[in-house]
Write a protein that holds these residues in place. Structure first.
Motif, mmCIF file in Angstrom:
data_model
loop_
_atom_site.group_PDB
_atom_site.id
_atom_site.type_symbol
_atom_site.label_atom_id
_atom_site.label_comp_id
_atom_site.label_asym_id
_atom_site.label_seq_id
_atom_site.Cartn_x
_atom_site.Cartn_y
_atom_site.Cartn_z
ATOM 1 N N GLY A 208 19.460 -43.633 -48.204
ATOM 2 C CA GLY A 208 19.974 -42.273 -48.244
ATOM 3 C C GLY A 208 20.819 -41.943 -47.022
ATOM 4 O O GLY A 208 21.867 -41.315 -47.131
ATOM 5 N N ALA A 209 20.349 -42.402 -45.851
ATOM 6 C CA ALA A 209 21.102 -42.160 -44.616
ATOM 7 C C ALA A 209 22.476 -42.818 -44.681
ATOM 8 O O ALA A 209 23.484 -42.232 -44.253
ATOM 9 C CB ALA A 209 20.322 -42.681 -43.415
ATOM 10 N N ALA A 210 22.526 -44.034 -45.224
ATOM 11 C CA ALA A 210 23.810 -44.736 -45.347
ATOM 12 C C ALA A 210 24.771 -43.959 -46.244
ATOM 13 O O ALA A 210 25.963 -43.832 -45.933
ATOM 14 C CB ALA A 210 23.585 -46.143 -45.897
ATOM 15 N N LEU A 211 24.267 -43.420 -47.349
ATOM 16 C CA LEU A 211 25.123 -42.646 -48.256
ATOM 17 C C LEU A 211 25.616 -41.364 -47.588
ATOM 18 O O LEU A 211 26.791 -40.998 -47.718
ATOM 19 C CB LEU A 211 24.350 -42.299 -49.528
ATOM 20 N N VAL A 212 24.726 -40.684 -46.878
ATOM 21 C CA VAL A 212 25.097 -39.431 -46.220
ATOM 22 C C VAL A 212 26.162 -39.682 -45.151
ATOM 23 O O VAL A 212 27.142 -38.935 -45.039
ATOM 24 C CB VAL A 212 23.848 -38.763 -45.610
ATOM 25 N N VAL A 213 25.984 -40.755 -44.372
ATOM 26 C CA VAL A 213 26.962 -41.083 -43.336
ATOM 27 C C VAL A 213 28.306 -41.432 -43.961
ATOM 28 O O VAL A 213 29.365 -40.989 -43.498
ATOM 29 C CB VAL A 213 26.453 -42.244 -42.457
ATOM 30 N N ALA A 214 28.281 -42.236 -45.026
ATOM 31 C CA ALA A 214 29.531 -42.633 -45.681
ATOM 32 C C ALA A 214 30.289 -41.420 -46.200
ATOM 33 O O ALA A 214 31.513 -41.293 -46.016
ATOM 34 C CB ALA A 214 29.246 -43.606 -46.820
ATOM 35 N N VAL A 215 29.567 -40.493 -46.830
ATOM 36 C CA VAL A 215 30.264 -39.326 -47.385
ATOM 37 C C VAL A 215 30.705 -38.375 -46.273
ATOM 38 O O VAL A 215 31.704 -37.649 -46.428
ATOM 39 C CB VAL A 215 29.370 -38.605 -48.425
#
Length: 271
Positions: A208-215
């Motif tokens: 989830g953290a990876a997705l939030v950072v990417a977006v």
């Protein structure tokens, strides 16, 4: 310039901290709504509305829509869902810029895009504030984004060679992106271990953290894309030394709705 930045930060920091963490309910929604309304006034300029009455009118429309969303909380899933779809589309628009500008729909399209950016950002923060550990959730998403920014800065300065989106933001590199991602994942890992999360929970949190950072990066690049198209350096000069409100919250406008959606899907709001 540095002195100006420091003075502005010292004035704004206690206001921001007080608004985010001391206010609740309608007062919190009003505080965030005021910030978003200022962002709408700035977005109107990026969209092509140069006259002040037009920009103020757009900001007023956004304020009215925020009030409607407050009165109709059942709209929250729809607003947050629309944000997820928008940021997926924004990713494609950023990667294919400048050719993608033909799909923005001119002035009406850009004004609509402003709604898709601003309304869900407000809704996401209001939603987080209503859930268990509300302030901790708000801190968490901010730390993820800020940790990524700091990691990206140092990694980009040290190793940056391959341009991430040269036609949108020439200063950003893939090495910086990876550095920011690693920084945020390390923060998540440390928190998870300290909290004693199980392996499955920790893996989900890291994903989830990876997705939030990417977006969040897409949020930053999206504003840069519209500023470049408009020939504008800063969204405004409301914050001396820092540019405008949008310049400070562009990453969060993307990160917050996705963060809220991921928590919602995990069942957090039902706790």
């Amino acid at each position: 310039m540095l002195k100006q930045r420091i003075i502005t930060a010292l004035i704004l920091l206690p206001i921001a901290l007080g608004g985010f963490f001391l206010l609740d309910g309608a007062w919190f929604a009003l505080f965030i709504g005021a910030v978003v309304t200022l962002g709408a006034w700035e977005w109107a300029r990026l969209a092509g509305l140069a006259a002040q009455p037009q920009r103020v009118a757009y900001a007023a429309v956004v304020a009215a829509l925020l009030y409607g969303a407050w009165l109709l909380p059942a709209l929250a899933p729809w607003l947050l869902g629309a944000a997820v779809l928008w940021w997926l589309a924004a990713t494609l628009l950023v990667l294919s810029y400048p050719q993608s500008s033909r799909y923005w729909g001119g002035l009406p399209g850009k004004l609509l895009i402003g709604l898709l950016i601003l309304l869900p950002a407000w809704q996401g923060l209001v939603q987080l504030k209503q859930w268990p550990q509300a302030n901790a959730l708000i801190i968490a998403v901010m730390v993820l984004v800020w940790g990524a920014d700091i990691g990206a800065y140092f990694a980009g300065k040290t190793f940056g060679k391959r341009k991430l989106a040269p036609r949108v933001s020439p200063g950003k590199s893939w090495e910086g992106f990876y550095g920011g991602l690693v920084a945020s994942l390390l923060i998540t890992l440390v928190v998870g271990l300290q909290q004693g999360w199980q392996v499955n929970g920790l893996l989900l949190a890291l994903g989830g953290a990876a997705l939030v950072v990417a977006v969040s990066v897409i949020g930053d690049l999206t504003e840069s894309m519209f500023k470049r198209q408009s020939g504008i350096k800063d969204s405004s000069n409301l914050l001396p030394g820092h540019g405008g409100v949008l310049d400070r919250i562009d990453s969060l406008t993307a990160a917050v709705p996705l963060f809220a959606v991921l928590l919602w899907l995990s069942g957090w709001g039902a706790q």
